[in-house]
Enzyme design. Structure first.
Site, PDB file in Angstrom:
ATOM      1  N   HIS A 171       0.105   7.610   4.505  1.00  0.00           N
ATOM      2  CA  HIS A 171       1.190   8.426   3.939  1.00  0.00           C
ATOM      3  C   HIS A 171       1.474   7.966   2.517  1.00  0.00           C
ATOM      4  CE1 HIS A 171       3.390   4.917   5.352  1.00  0.00           C
ATOM      5  NE2 HIS A 171       4.528   5.342   4.852  1.00  0.00           N
ATOM      6  N   HIS A 183       4.163   6.788   0.892  1.00  0.00           N
ATOM      7  CA  HIS A 183       5.108   5.770   0.433  1.00  0.00           C
ATOM      8  C   HIS A 183       4.293   4.702  -0.313  1.00  0.00           C
ATOM      9  CE1 HIS A 183       8.514   6.860   3.453  1.00  0.00           C
ATOM     10  NE2 HIS A 183       8.701   7.427   2.273  1.00  0.00           N
ATOM     11  N   ASP A 240       4.158   1.587  -0.706  1.00  0.00           N
ATOM     12  CA  ASP A 240       3.604   0.363  -0.125  1.00  0.00           C
ATOM     13  C   ASP A 240       2.354   0.633   0.711  1.00  0.00           C
ATOM     14  OD1 ASP A 240       5.543   1.669   1.551  1.00  0.00           O
ATOM     15  OD2 ASP A 240       5.585  -0.079   2.868  1.00  0.00           O
ATOM     16  N   HIS A 241       1.933   1.895   0.771  1.00  0.00           N
ATOM     17  CA  HIS A 241       0.717   2.218   1.525  1.00  0.00           C
ATOM     18  C   HIS A 241      -0.396   2.793   0.650  1.00  0.00           C
ATOM     19  CE1 HIS A 241       2.364   1.507   5.619  1.00  0.00           C
ATOM     20  NE2 HIS A 241       3.472   1.580   4.909  1.00  0.00           N
ATOM     21  N   ASP A 262       3.405   4.131   9.344  1.00  0.00           N
ATOM     22  CA  ASP A 262       4.762   3.811   9.791  1.00  0.00           C
ATOM     23  C   ASP A 262       5.235   4.930  10.724  1.00  0.00           C
ATOM     24  OD1 ASP A 262       4.367   1.991   7.706  1.00  0.00           O
ATOM     25  OD2 ASP A 262       6.055   2.661   6.547  1.00  0.00           O
ATOM     26  N   HIS A 281       3.760  -5.018   9.133  1.00  0.00           N
ATOM     27  CA  HIS A 281       4.751  -4.258   8.364  1.00  0.00           C
ATOM     28  C   HIS A 281       6.137  -4.889   8.487  1.00  0.00           C
ATOM     29  CE1 HIS A 281       6.868  -0.654   6.749  1.00  0.00           C
ATOM     30  NE2 HIS A 281       5.726  -0.486   6.110  1.00  0.00           N
TER      31      HIS A 281
END
Lengths: 303, 303
Positions: free
Chosen positions: B62, B64, B66-67, B212, B270
């Protein structure tokens, strides 16, 4: 008054040997400014104990990834840790679009004011000015629009000889004026000259950040007489043709520029991944400009 | 045949304590796949001795930061080190736009084929299939469109009892067929049954990546019976309401999901920046699902 620069990254585009892409923090009297923000900058800030929320202004030189890819993560983390204060961002046109598309897809509405100021890659400009500091951009010549940044301390106050001022019964309210060189006239008409009651002001300090650029005389007028010059030194002189092809500079050229602009001190950086050992870069520059240092990550350099 | 996952990052959005944002490398018989690519992933690859050019497929869950924020730097570095082989990239619609705007402003024309395959956040899909491996995506439920990924090894060959085959003078050209369970008919009409000349095939292995997501039964059908499940465990159960608000999972919930889907082993990750010490997350999960481990960066986990 503190005026120092912390090097967070001194690598060129392919980070290796635990060297990181370009980013620096300038501490001017406890106000923090960031210059460039390569990938991983937020982790470097954490490593060196810098609180991102103390940074008020970020200056991005150009839109090659090794100079800005850490920005979106840093701005997002500032949001996540609850930043409320304004953040001023200076950089090339397009940086706003890059941020907007990423905030759109991550559905992020940051809760602080992010104020974007596009820089001008064609002429020098004052970006920020306070009573004590001025930050300007100036054009560099790279493959894409690119600017350097110069930090100039404002004229510093003249140190007051307090014992003399007390003996002459000059009201303390006038001390700041004397430090600015303004004479004091007593109620009886006596004039006390500021130059008699103060020592000469220490020289104002200045810092120039020059990365990335081909060697050209064009920007030299903007970086004259600085106390500390950070200059990219991607290659050794034996690869000067590679430097020209890629619009970069050699260590020897950086040193020559320091000589030509009467810099007091030179800090090298933006090292190519081909150099694990950086000593040859240092030696090449020091042969021309002895007051050269290799920038090391995590070190504060006095300006 | 090697089938392992290397955790490059196990942090949630604010990286701290030398933990990095999400990224993993799956080695399936020396073919490398990457799942997610948080900021700094290229430096983590370097740290752990992984050559980026061995990676053939990248899957992004996805958008976001941090990914995926390490992706543009990784793709650029692959270009700079002269990658020539195709790279397949799977991720949400919009990832292509994010890359395109950054390549535009950096004036980068990458010299290898980058083939983008948009993922479907609404239903499971097979993304990649070879003779020996299948990779699928499945919907997770997060604040923005998000998928997990499942890696399934194809049915494995039956180990041949070579001494028996040699004694019966079966031509070696038929050995691969016997391993696939296909009987051999000799020129004299004698049928040699594959099941008599081979041992049962070892079970095919499978891996699920779940990050997530909020806890929901929706994705459980897609992650049944895996050998190894990586599941986000952002919070402890005492913060389950915070987990729900932010569309994340607790360590206890991750363990319950491992039980409900009959996973053989559970790997947590995570982690929220609020947990410096991760032991409580482990203990909470192990109380429900004993075969739980805390993912650690730089460790290869057998699947």
């Amino acid at each position: 008054m503190r005026f120092e620069v912390l090097v967070l990254g001194n690598s060129s585009a392919t980070p290796m040997y635990d060297r990181h892409p370009t980013s620096q923090v300038i501490n001017f009297n406890e106000q923090l400014f960031m210059v460039d923000c390569g990938e991983g900058t937020q982790m470097q800030l954490y490593r060196y104990g810098i609180r991102s929320n103390k940074i008020s202004h970020i200056f991005i030189s150009h839109l090659h990834g090794d100079h800005y890819l850490g920005l979106i993560g840093l701005l997002s983390s500032m949001h996540l840790v609850g930043r409320k204060t304004d953040l001023h961002l200076y950089g090339p046109v397009g940086l706003d679009e890059i941020l907007a598309v990423q905030f759109k897809y991550s559905d992020t509405q940051i809760r602080y004011n992010l104020i974007f100021h596009p820089t001008n890659p064609d002429q020098a400009e004052v970006l920020f000015e306070s009573n004590s500091l001025k930050v300007s951009s100036f054009p560099l010549t790279h493959r894409i629009p690119c600017t350097g940044f110069r930090f100039d301390e404002a004229p510093r106050p003249r140190p007051l000889r307090i014992a003399d001022a007390q003996r002459l019964k000059i009201p303390t309210a006038y001390y700041p004026l004397l430090k600015q060189g303004i004479d004091y006239t007593a109620p009886d008409g006596t004039i006390y000259q500021a130059t008699d009651l103060t020592d000469p002001a220490p020289a104002s300090r200045s810092y120039a950040f020059c990365s990335d650029t081909i060697r050209t005389p064009n920007y030299l007028p903007y970086v004259q007489d600085v106390d500390l010059m950070y200059h990219e030194a991607t290659f050794l002189q034996e690869l000067v043709s590679r430097a020209k092809e890629t619009y970069h500079t050699t260590a020897q050229e950086a040193a020559e520029i320091a000589v030509e602009t009467s810099a007091k001190k030179l800090l090298l950086g933006h090292y190519s991944a081909r150099y694990k050992d950086l000593q040859p870069l240092l030696e090449e520059a020091q042969a021309i400009f002895p007051a050269t240092e290799l920038s090391q990550e995590g070190i504060w350099y006095l300006i």
